[in-house]
Motif scaffolding. Structure first.
Motif, PDB file in Angstrom:
ATOM      1  N   PHE A 172       0.855  -1.183   0.000  1.00 59.50           N
ATOM      2  CA  PHE A 172       0.000   0.000   0.000  1.00 59.50           C
ATOM      3  C   PHE A 172       0.889   1.230   0.000  1.00 59.50           C
ATOM      4  CE2 PHE A 172       0.789  -1.071   4.418  1.00 59.50           C
ATOM      5  CZ  PHE A 172       1.112   0.145   4.999  1.00 59.50           C
ATOM      6  N   LEU A 173       0.269   2.369  -0.223  1.00 60.76           N
ATOM      7  CA  LEU A 173       0.951   3.653  -0.226  1.00 60.76           C
ATOM      8  C   LEU A 173       0.413   4.450   0.963  1.00 60.76           C
ATOM      9  CD1 LEU A 173       2.875   5.221  -2.156  1.00 60.76           C
ATOM     10  CD2 LEU A 173       0.830   6.157  -3.215  1.00 60.76           C
ATOM     11  N   LEU A 174       1.296   5.016   1.779  1.00 60.70           N
ATOM     12  CA  LEU A 174       0.881   5.851   2.909  1.00 60.70           C
ATOM     13  C   LEU A 174       1.215   7.296   2.581  1.00 60.70           C
ATOM     14  CD1 LEU A 174      -0.228   6.147   5.780  1.00 60.70           C
ATOM     15  CD2 LEU A 174       2.080   5.670   6.644  1.00 60.70           C
ATOM     16  N   ILE A 175       0.178   8.120   2.478  1.00 64.47           N
ATOM     17  CA  ILE A 175       0.348   9.521   2.102  1.00 64.47           C
ATOM     18  C   ILE A 175      -0.090  10.415   3.261  1.00 64.47           C
ATOM     19  CG2 ILE A 175      -0.333  11.364   0.523  1.00 64.47           C
ATOM     20  CD1 ILE A 175      -0.795   9.242  -1.622  1.00 64.47           C
ATOM     21  N   ASP A 176       0.813  11.288   3.684  1.00 60.97           N
ATOM     22  CA  ASP A 176       0.538  12.275   4.728  1.00 60.97           C
ATOM     23  C   ASP A 176       0.030  13.536   4.034  1.00 60.97           C
ATOM     24  OD1 ASP A 176       0.735  14.205   6.828  1.00 60.97           O
ATOM     25  OD2 ASP A 176       2.353  13.049   7.756  1.00 60.97           O
ATOM     26  N   VAL A 177      -1.135  14.036   4.449  1.00 62.05           N
ATOM     27  CA  VAL A 177      -1.720  15.205   3.791  1.00 62.05           C
ATOM     28  C   VAL A 177      -1.633  16.470   4.646  1.00 62.05           C
ATOM     29  CG1 VAL A 177      -3.235  13.839   2.299  1.00 62.05           C
ATOM     30  CG2 VAL A 177      -4.090  14.630   4.512  1.00 62.05           C
ATOM     31  N   ARG A 178      -0.740  16.443   5.639  1.00 64.75           N
ATOM     32  CA  ARG A 178      -0.524  17.648   6.445  1.00 64.75           C
ATOM     33  C   ARG A 178       0.372  18.628   5.679  1.00 64.75           C
ATOM     34  NH1 ARG A 178       2.219  15.901  11.530  1.00 64.75           N
ATOM     35  NH2 ARG A 178       3.290  14.544  10.060  1.00 64.75           N
ATOM     36  N   GLU A 179       0.606  19.771   6.273  1.00 62.11           N
ATOM     37  CA  GLU A 179       1.458  20.782   5.650  1.00 62.11           C
ATOM     38  C   GLU A 179       2.934  20.504   5.971  1.00 62.11           C
ATOM     39  OE1 GLU A 179       0.075  22.970   3.459  1.00 62.11           O
ATOM     40  OE2 GLU A 179      -1.720  21.818   3.928  1.00 62.11           O
ATOM     41  N   ASP A 180       3.837  21.105   5.186  1.00 61.08           N
ATOM     42  CA  ASP A 180       5.278  20.884   5.348  1.00 61.08           C
ATOM     43  C   ASP A 180       5.747  21.076   6.788  1.00 61.08           C
ATOM     44  OD1 ASP A 180       5.618  20.343   2.641  1.00 61.08           O
ATOM     45  OD2 ASP A 180       6.171  22.395   2.144  1.00 61.08           O
ATOM     46  N   MET A 181       5.320  22.171   7.406  1.00 62.33           N
ATOM     47  CA  MET A 181       5.765  22.480   8.758  1.00 62.33           C
ATOM     48  C   MET A 181       5.347  21.375   9.740  1.00 62.33           C
ATOM     49  SD  MET A 181       4.825  25.773  11.156  1.00 62.33           S
ATOM     50  CE  MET A 181       3.179  25.141  11.519  1.00 62.33           C
ATOM     51  N   GLU A 182       4.117  20.904   9.625  1.00 59.05           N
ATOM     52  CA  GLU A 182       3.639  19.829  10.499  1.00 59.05           C
ATOM     53  C   GLU A 182       4.436  18.550  10.273  1.00 59.05           C
ATOM     54  OE1 GLU A 182      -1.025  19.945  10.906  1.00 59.05           O
ATOM     55  OE2 GLU A 182      -0.421  20.315   8.832  1.00 59.05           O
ATOM     56  N   TYR A 183       4.646  18.224   9.020  1.00 60.62           N
ATOM     57  CA  TYR A 183       5.375  17.014   8.650  1.00 60.62           C
ATOM     58  C   TYR A 183       6.801  17.050   9.198  1.00 60.62           C
ATOM     59  CZ  TYR A 183       7.266  13.345   5.589  1.00 60.62           C
ATOM     60  OH  TYR A 183       7.863  12.208   5.100  1.00 60.62           O
ATOM     61  N   ASN A 184       7.444  18.197   9.080  1.00 59.61           N
ATOM     62  CA  ASN A 184       8.824  18.338   9.531  1.00 59.61           C
ATOM     63  C   ASN A 184       8.958  18.259  11.053  1.00 59.61           C
ATOM     64  OD1 ASN A 184       9.749  18.544   6.897  1.00 59.61           O
ATOM     65  ND2 ASN A 184       9.579  20.769   6.885  1.00 59.61           N
ATOM     66  N   MET A 185       7.873  18.493  11.774  1.00 60.21           N
ATOM     67  CA  MET A 185       7.880  18.380  13.232  1.00 60.21           C
ATOM     68  C   MET A 185       7.834  16.911  13.665  1.00 60.21           C
ATOM     69  SD  MET A 185       5.386  21.615  14.126  1.00 60.21           S
ATOM     70  CE  MET A 185       4.985  20.990  15.737  1.00 60.21           C
ATOM     71  N   GLY A 186       7.438  16.047  12.767  1.00 58.68           N
ATOM     72  CA  GLY A 186       7.377  14.618  13.050  1.00 58.68           C
ATOM     73  C   GLY A 186       6.330  13.949  12.187  1.00 58.68           C
ATOM     74  N   HIS A 187       6.681  12.777  11.667  1.00 57.90           N
ATOM     75  CA  HIS A 187       5.751  12.033  10.819  1.00 57.90           C
ATOM     76  C   HIS A 187       5.913  10.539  11.081  1.00 57.90           C
ATOM     77  CE1 HIS A 187       9.471  12.602   8.503  1.00 57.90           C
ATOM     78  NE2 HIS A 187       9.267  11.354   8.108  1.00 57.90           N
ATOM     79  N   ILE A 188       4.919   9.795  10.697  1.00 55.93           N
ATOM     80  CA  ILE A 188       4.915   8.350  10.893  1.00 55.93           C
ATOM     81  C   ILE A 188       6.028   7.722  10.057  1.00 55.93           C
ATOM     82  CG2 ILE A 188       3.576   6.237  10.494  1.00 55.93           C
ATOM     83  CD1 ILE A 188       1.047   7.975  11.050  1.00 55.93           C
ATOM     84  N   LYS A 189       6.838   6.885  10.688  1.00 56.49           N
ATOM     85  CA  LYS A 189       7.876   6.174   9.947  1.00 56.49           C
ATOM     86  C   LYS A 189       7.176   5.233   8.962  1.00 56.49           C
ATOM     87  CE  LYS A 189      11.875   3.234  10.191  1.00 56.49           C
ATOM     88  NZ  LYS A 189      12.729   2.368  10.954  1.00 56.49           N
TER      89      LYS A 189
END
Length: 114
Positions: free
Chosen positions: A29-46
């Motif tokens: 499957f493909l896991l896509i994070d749809v948050r903004e850059d700043m949120e993503y850079n603060m931490g994202h799911i491995k």
């Protein structure tokens, strides 16, 4: 395992299980994070495959829809509001293999990358 990908949503615990199974080659499957850059850079799911902010949805939606029409896609965000909206748009337009990560990253207890 495959049955988890046949719903329209996945819990954080189920997503952890699916990510481990994907590492072992048992599911795809493909896991896509749809948050903004700043949120993503603060931490994202491995295990996130790509960041596609909802603020630029019009720019990427068609490409993702067409490129991954036959692939299961799980959308995630902070709480599941934005990912739920994106998943709903994809489903309403005929992409039958999309899931929303219920609870988003705030409910996720697995590994987070920064």
């Amino acid at each position: 395992m495959q049955e988890l990908l046949e719903k329209n949503h996945v819990s954080s615990a189920e997503l952890e299980t699916l990510l481990k199974a994907r590492e072992e080659g048992k599911v795809d499957f493909l896991l896509i994070d749809v948050r903004e850059d700043m949120e993503y850079n603060m931490g994202h799911i491995k295990g996130v495959d790509m960041l596609r902010p909802t603020s630029t949805f019009q720019q990427w939606a068609q490409e993702i829809f067409d490129s991954y029409k036959d692939k299961t896609i799980i959308f995630t965000c902070r709480t599941d509001n934005r990912s739920g909206q994106v998943q709903q748009v994809f489903a309403q337009n005929g992409h039958s293999k999309t899931l929303n990560h219920i609870g988003g990253i705030v409910s996720y207890r697995g590994e987070i990358e920064k």
